[in-house]
Structures are given as structure tokens and as C-alpha cells.
Design a protein around this motif. Structure first.
Motif, PDB file in Angstrom:
ATOM      1  N   SER A 127       0.826  -1.207   0.000  1.00 58.33           N
ATOM      2  CA  SER A 127       0.000   0.000   0.000  1.00 58.33           C
ATOM      3  C   SER A 127       0.861   1.258   0.000  1.00 58.33           C
ATOM      4  CB  SER A 127      -0.928  -0.006   1.219  1.00 58.33           C
ATOM      5  OG  SER A 127      -1.734   1.154   1.246  1.00 58.33           O
ATOM      6  N   LEU A 128       1.915   1.254   0.803  1.00 61.04           N
ATOM      7  CA  LEU A 128       2.792   2.426   0.890  1.00 61.04           C
ATOM      8  C   LEU A 128       3.460   2.722  -0.451  1.00 61.04           C
ATOM      9  CD1 LEU A 128       4.204   4.592   2.612  1.00 61.04           C
ATOM     10  CD2 LEU A 128       5.960   2.881   3.157  1.00 61.04           C
ATOM     11  N   ILE A 129       3.996   1.687  -1.088  1.00 65.19           N
ATOM     12  CA  ILE A 129       4.694   1.877  -2.367  1.00 65.19           C
ATOM     13  C   ILE A 129       3.727   2.363  -3.445  1.00 65.19           C
ATOM     14  CG2 ILE A 129       5.980   0.730  -4.200  1.00 65.19           C
ATOM     15  CD1 ILE A 129       7.583   1.101  -1.672  1.00 65.19           C
ATOM     16  N   THR A 130       2.555   1.749  -3.524  1.00 61.10           N
ATOM     17  CA  THR A 130       1.593   2.154  -4.555  1.00 61.10           C
ATOM     18  C   THR A 130       1.090   3.574  -4.322  1.00 61.10           C
ATOM     19  OG1 THR A 130      -0.178   1.062  -3.297  1.00 61.10           O
ATOM     20  CG2 THR A 130       0.831  -0.192  -5.083  1.00 61.10           C
ATOM     21  N   GLN A 131       0.928   3.969  -3.057  1.00 59.67           N
ATOM     22  CA  GLN A 131       0.495   5.342  -2.779  1.00 59.67           C
ATOM     23  C   GLN A 131       1.557   6.349  -3.204  1.00 59.67           C
ATOM     24  OE1 GLN A 131      -2.673   5.795  -1.777  1.00 59.67           O
ATOM     25  NE2 GLN A 131      -2.829   3.561  -1.675  1.00 59.67           N
ATOM     26  N   ILE A 132       2.817   6.016  -2.975  1.00 59.03           N
ATOM     27  CA  ILE A 132       3.910   6.918  -3.359  1.00 59.03           C
ATOM     28  C   ILE A 132       3.909   7.144  -4.869  1.00 59.03           C
ATOM     29  CG2 ILE A 132       6.421   7.130  -3.541  1.00 59.03           C
ATOM     30  CD1 ILE A 132       6.615   5.743  -0.816  1.00 59.03           C
ATOM     31  N   PHE A 133       3.838   6.053  -5.625  1.00 63.92           N
ATOM     32  CA  PHE A 133       3.849   6.187  -7.082  1.00 63.92           C
ATOM     33  C   PHE A 133       2.577   6.866  -7.586  1.00 63.92           C
ATOM     34  CE2 PHE A 133       7.159   2.875  -6.907  1.00 63.92           C
ATOM     35  CZ  PHE A 133       8.083   3.444  -7.765  1.00 63.92           C
ATOM     36  N   SER A 134       1.448   6.529  -6.995  1.00 62.92           N
ATOM     37  CA  SER A 134       0.194   7.137  -7.422  1.00 62.92           C
ATOM     38  C   SER A 134       0.221   8.648  -7.221  1.00 62.92           C
ATOM     39  CB  SER A 134      -0.977   6.522  -6.645  1.00 62.92           C
ATOM     40  OG  SER A 134      -2.200   7.128  -7.005  1.00 62.92           O
ATOM     41  N   TYR A 135       0.701   9.081  -6.066  1.00 65.45           N
ATOM     42  CA  TYR A 135       0.761  10.522  -5.803  1.00 65.45           C
ATOM     43  C   TYR A 135       1.759  11.214  -6.730  1.00 65.45           C
ATOM     44  CZ  TYR A 135       1.525  14.963  -3.473  1.00 65.45           C
ATOM     45  OH  TYR A 135       1.656  16.306  -3.212  1.00 65.45           O
ATOM     46  N   GLU A 136       2.899  10.575  -6.974  1.00 62.72           N
ATOM     47  CA  GLU A 136       3.885  11.154  -7.888  1.00 62.72           C
ATOM     48  C   GLU A 136       3.301  11.323  -9.282  1.00 62.72           C
ATOM     49  OE1 GLU A 136       7.067  12.314  -7.596  1.00 62.72           O
ATOM     50  OE2 GLU A 136       6.761  12.214  -5.432  1.00 62.72           O
ATOM     51  N   TRP A 137       2.504  10.360  -9.718  1.00 60.77           N
ATOM     52  CA  TRP A 137       1.882  10.454 -11.043  1.00 60.77           C
ATOM     53  C   TRP A 137       0.845  11.575 -11.082  1.00 60.77           C
ATOM     54  CZ3 TRP A 137       0.845   4.478 -11.704  1.00 60.77           C
ATOM     55  CH2 TRP A 137       2.085   3.829 -11.778  1.00 60.77           C
ATOM     56  N   PHE A 138       0.098  11.737  -9.991  1.00 62.25           N
ATOM     57  CA  PHE A 138      -0.843  12.859  -9.934  1.00 62.25           C
ATOM     58  C   PHE A 138      -0.093  14.184 -10.029  1.00 62.25           C
ATOM     59  CE2 PHE A 138      -4.317  10.172  -8.055  1.00 62.25           C
ATOM     60  CZ  PHE A 138      -5.311  10.570  -8.932  1.00 62.25           C
ATOM     61  N   LYS A 139       1.025  14.296  -9.316  1.00 59.24           N
ATOM     62  CA  LYS A 139       1.817  15.534  -9.375  1.00 59.24           C
ATOM     63  C   LYS A 139       2.322  15.801 -10.788  1.00 59.24           C
ATOM     64  CE  LYS A 139       5.068  15.264  -6.336  1.00 59.24           C
ATOM     65  NZ  LYS A 139       6.219  15.733  -5.506  1.00 59.24           N
ATOM     66  N   ASN A 140       2.774  14.756 -11.459  1.00 57.71           N
ATOM     67  CA  ASN A 140       3.269  14.922 -12.827  1.00 57.71           C
ATOM     68  C   ASN A 140       2.148  15.317 -13.788  1.00 57.71           C
ATOM     69  OD1 ASN A 140       5.747  14.109 -11.832  1.00 57.71           O
ATOM     70  ND2 ASN A 140       5.529  11.992 -12.522  1.00 57.71           N
ATOM     71  N   ASP A 141       0.989  14.677 -13.637  1.00 57.45           N
ATOM     72  CA  ASP A 141      -0.124  14.934 -14.548  1.00 57.45           C
ATOM     73  C   ASP A 141      -0.769  16.296 -14.299  1.00 57.45           C
ATOM     74  OD1 ASP A 141       0.325  12.454 -15.601  1.00 57.45           O
ATOM     75  OD2 ASP A 141      -1.259  11.457 -14.463  1.00 57.45           O
ATOM     76  N   TRP A 142      -0.776  16.729 -13.058  1.00 61.72           N
ATOM     77  CA  TRP A 142      -1.439  17.984 -12.696  1.00 61.72           C
ATOM     78  C   TRP A 142      -0.443  19.116 -12.480  1.00 61.72           C
ATOM     79  CZ3 TRP A 142      -5.796  16.387  -8.717  1.00 61.72           C
ATOM     80  CH2 TRP A 142      -6.690  15.524  -9.363  1.00 61.72           C
ATOM     81  N   GLU A 143       0.708  18.991 -13.060  1.00 55.28           N
ATOM     82  CA  GLU A 143       1.730  20.026 -12.906  1.00 55.28           C
ATOM     83  C   GLU A 143       1.234  21.346 -13.486  1.00 55.28           C
ATOM     84  OE1 GLU A 143       6.551  20.487 -13.668  1.00 55.28           O
ATOM     85  OE2 GLU A 143       5.410  18.878 -14.628  1.00 55.28           O
ATOM     86  N   GLY A 144       1.312  22.402 -12.688  1.00 55.26           N
ATOM     87  CA  GLY A 144       0.855  23.712 -13.129  1.00 55.26           C
ATOM     88  C   GLY A 144      -0.600  23.997 -12.825  1.00 55.26           C
ATOM     89  N   THR A 145      -1.312  23.039 -12.221  1.00 58.59           N
ATOM     90  CA  THR A 145      -2.719  23.253 -11.876  1.00 58.59           C
ATOM     91  C   THR A 145      -2.835  23.752 -10.436  1.00 58.59           C
ATOM     92  OG1 THR A 145      -2.950  20.938 -11.208  1.00 58.59           O
ATOM     93  CG2 THR A 145      -3.456  21.478 -13.492  1.00 58.59           C
ATOM     94  N   ASP A 146      -4.062  23.829  -9.956  1.00 62.03           N
ATOM     95  CA  ASP A 146      -4.342  24.332  -8.615  1.00 62.03           C
ATOM     96  C   ASP A 146      -3.656  23.456  -7.562  1.00 62.03           C
ATOM     97  OD1 ASP A 146      -5.341  25.563  -6.403  1.00 62.03           O
ATOM     98  OD2 ASP A 146      -7.388  24.785  -6.628  1.00 62.03           O
TER      99      ASP A 146
END
Length: 379
Positions: A53-72
Motif C-alpha cells: 500500500s505504501l509503495i503504490t500510494q507513493i507512485f500514485s501521488y507522484e503520477w498525480f503531481k506529474n499529470d497535474w503540474e501547473g494546476t491548482d
């Protein structure tokens, strides 16, 4: 880019249900061991669940940051909070259900698409978000499900009295591995432009190839653990070092940051303990041959060690059954492997390669983002 169909949406819903049931089964089995006084097994099962769970949450959040870069940034704070409470995967499932429903049902029912929601965009969103989920499920499979399957089989061989819930946990583990492998390969075919559609027969061949080879390997590791737990740990650590080193030499470019890239390489090293994946999308005929030849030699060596020492750790009849299952699953798995790569494996995806390690040099990050992360993931 292939279409996201109604069948894909149904499989997505089933995948969500199985994910929830799997969580319940993990806690159910852990509680059973706890109440029986077998605290070590209970803790191990929960540790694998927590690590996954910890590893998947880390990668999931990193992907959200990459995809939403420059947003709110306010959205990212809420996303971070949800991931902190280990629920990030459910946000991804919500997006997958949202875009999947639009792609599979609403667009097929409407003749024309609006300018704000073009069909191609919705289809791409649906495929991409499901691919992200399936990548995370690959992590979960080999950080949690496969190790838990190994523990359950080990306990099953060690103790003569077994309960229904132990068999239920093993069945859930097999189902989890099977669905994860097929779903990811299906998403990979949909995400990459030059991959053919994954039809029923290739799916079955790929499923049996992965499932049988993993089963044979887990049975072999369980046997050596019964013989000597220390030898089992040494073997697994050695195999992880080999997998991690090979991943380093491949100069993977999956993540944008150095820390997450090294974490990714560490996880891939664990995955390679259980099964083979193409790290860089290149031709790997030699590598896969060496990999499964090594697994075959190690598995047969474990069986011969039992026969030579005539151990009384497990009953002779049990050893005979386990040996037959191990050899049979290994042979059939290799046959399905050869059949898959000979008849059904798509043309290797060729993407531009850089000659410098992107973790150690920042150059090339822009190109990596544009090509999409799934193109740099294991195949």
C-alpha cells in the motif's frame, strides 16, 4: 489507440470489487492467525499489505503531481491527504469509472461528440487512467499477493491441519495474480500505438505462462524454506540483488525524480524474483532464456536436495505431490512461454533510447514526460 469498450468497463468494475474483497480477505486471514496465537504469520501478512500500500500510494501521488503540474495546488493537497490515508487507489478508480462510463456507454449512444469532449480525448483518458491502475496493481501483485501466496503455501505444507480460510486466501492470491497480469497486458496493448489487440487465445496463453511459472517458483521457494529458512532468505536476497543490478544497467527512465526512479528500480528487482518482464522494451530473447534456465536449475536443485537428504520435514506423500505439481507447472509454464513468444507476442515496441542514465543526469526529462510513463514501464 484502441477503444475502451463496455466489456472493458465491466472488467474494471469487477477489478474494483476484487480489490476490495482482497483487502477484506487479508485482514480476515491475519485476524485468524492472530486469534490462533500465530502472531508472526499475522504480522507478516499485514506487513506485506502495508508495504504494498505504501509503495503504490507513493507512485500514485507522484503520477498525480506529474499529470497535474501547473494546476491548482489546493487539489494536490487534497490528493496528498487521501494518499496519506492509503486511499489513493480509490481516487484513480473513481476517475476510471467516470471516463470509462463516458467512453463505453455515452459516446456509443450519441452519434456526434461535442467539441469540449471529443471522442478521442475521452477514450485516451479512459485508457490512460486504467493503465495507471493496472501498473499500480502490478506493484501490488509482487509486493503483496505473491509473497502472501508463498507464505500460505509454506504454512499449508508445514502443518497437516488446514482451515477453509487458508485455501480461500490461496485462491484469492491466484486470482489476484492472474487478473493483474492479464489486465496489465491488455492495457499495455491499448496504450501503445503499435501493439495488436489482446484477443482471447493470447490472453489465455499469456495467463498460463505467467501463472504456471510463478506457481512452480513459489512451490520451489516454499520447499527450500521448509528445509532451511536461512537458505531461502539468502537465495531471495541474492536474486533481488541480481534483478536490481540488471535494472540499474538498463538505465530505466520511468520516473522524473532520482528518488522515485531508484525506488522503481528496487521494486522491479523484487518483481524479477518472481517473474520476467521486459525492462526497456527491447529484444530480450537471451535475457529471458537465461532467466528461466536459472529458475529451472534452482527449482530442480531444490527438489534433488530434498530427495538426497530424505528429509522428514514433510510427509513423503506430500513431497511427492508437491514435486509433481512443481515440475508439471514448470514444464507447462515453459511450453506456454514458448508458445506465447513464438505466436502471440507483438512486435517489440521501439522507442528512442538515451545513452546516459536519466537518474544520474537530468537531461532528457522533457522527452520522457511527453512519451508517457507506460512506455517506460516494464512490459
Amino acid at each position: 489507440m484502441m477503444k475502451f469498450t463496455k466489456q472493458n468497463f465491466i472488467f474494471l468494475v469487477c477489478g474494483l470489487l476484487i480489490y476490495v474483497v482482497d483487502i477484506g480477505v487479508d485482514f480476515w486471514v491475519a485476524s485468524k492467525y492472530f486469534y490462533q496465537g500465530q502472531y508472526s504469520w499475522s504480522i507478516l501478512i499485514l506487513c506485506f499489505r502495508g508495504l504494498s500500500s505504501l509503495i503504490t500510494q507513493i507512485f500514485s501521488y507522484e503520477w498525480f503531481k506529474n499529470d497535474w503540474e501547473g494546476t491548482d495546488t489546493g487539489k494536490l493537497k487534497w490528493i496528498f491527504l487521501v494518499h496519506l490515508f492509503q486511499c489513493g487507489i480509490f481516487i484513480r478508480y473513481w476517475f476510471a469509472l467516470k471516463y470509462g462510463c463516458q467512453a463505453a456507454f455515452k459516446q456509443s449512444n450519441s452519434g456526434a461528440a461535442s467539441e469540449t469532449d471529443p471522442p478521442h480525448f475521452i477514450q485516451k483518458q479512459a485508457v490512460d487512467v486504467v493503465t495507471d491502475i493496472n501498473m499500480l496493481r502490478v506493484f501490488k501483485t509482487f509486493l503483496e499477493t505473491a509473497p502472501q501466496l508463498f507464505i500460505q503455501i509454506y504454512i499449508l505444507m508445514e502443518h497437516s491441519k488446514n482451515k477453509f480460510w487458508q485455501y480461500a486466501a490461496i485462491i484469492m492470491s491466484f486470482c489476484g495474480i492472474s487478473i493483474s497480469m492479464v489486465d496489465y497486458q491488455t492495457s499495455l496493448r491499448k496504450s501503445l500505438p503499435d501493439k495488436d489487440e489482446f484477443h482471447v487465445l493470447p490472453k489465455l496463453v499469456y495467463l498460463f505462462y505467467k501463472l504456471l511459472t510463478i506457481t512452480s517458483w513459489i512451490l520451489g521457494i516454499s520447499l527450500i524454506t521448509l528445509l532451511s529458512a536461512r537458505s531461502s532468505v539468502i537465495l531471495l536476497v541474492f536474486l533481488w540483488i541480481c534483478g536490481f543490478t540488471w535494472t540499474l544497467k538498463q538505465h530505466t527512465t520511468f520516473c522524473k525524480s532520482k528518488k522515485t526512479e531508484y525506488l522503481y528500480r528496487t521494486v522491479v528487482g523484487i518483481i524479477l524474483i518472481f517473474t520476467f518482464f521486459n525492462i526497456k522494451g527491447r529484444k530480450t530473447k537471451v535475457c529471458i532464456s537465461i532467466y528461466y534456465a536459472t529458475h529451472t536449475v534452482v527449482t530442480l536443485s531444490i527438489l534433488f536436495a530434498y530427495m538426497f537428504w530424505k528429509t522428514s520435514i514433510i510427509k513423503e506423500i506430500h513431497f511427492t505431490i508437491v514435486s509433481i505439481l512443481t515440475i508439471l507447472s514448470l514444464v507447462l509454464g515453459i511450453i506456454f512461454l514458448v508458445a506465447y513468444y513464438s505466436c502471440f507476442h507483438p512486435t517489440a515496441y521501439c522507442r528512442p533510447q538515451t545513452y546516459s542514465d536519466e537518474v544520474d543526469a537530468e537531461a532528457g526529462q522533457k522527452d520522457r514526460v511527453e512519451t508517457g510513463r507506460f512506455q517506460n514501464f516494464i512490459m
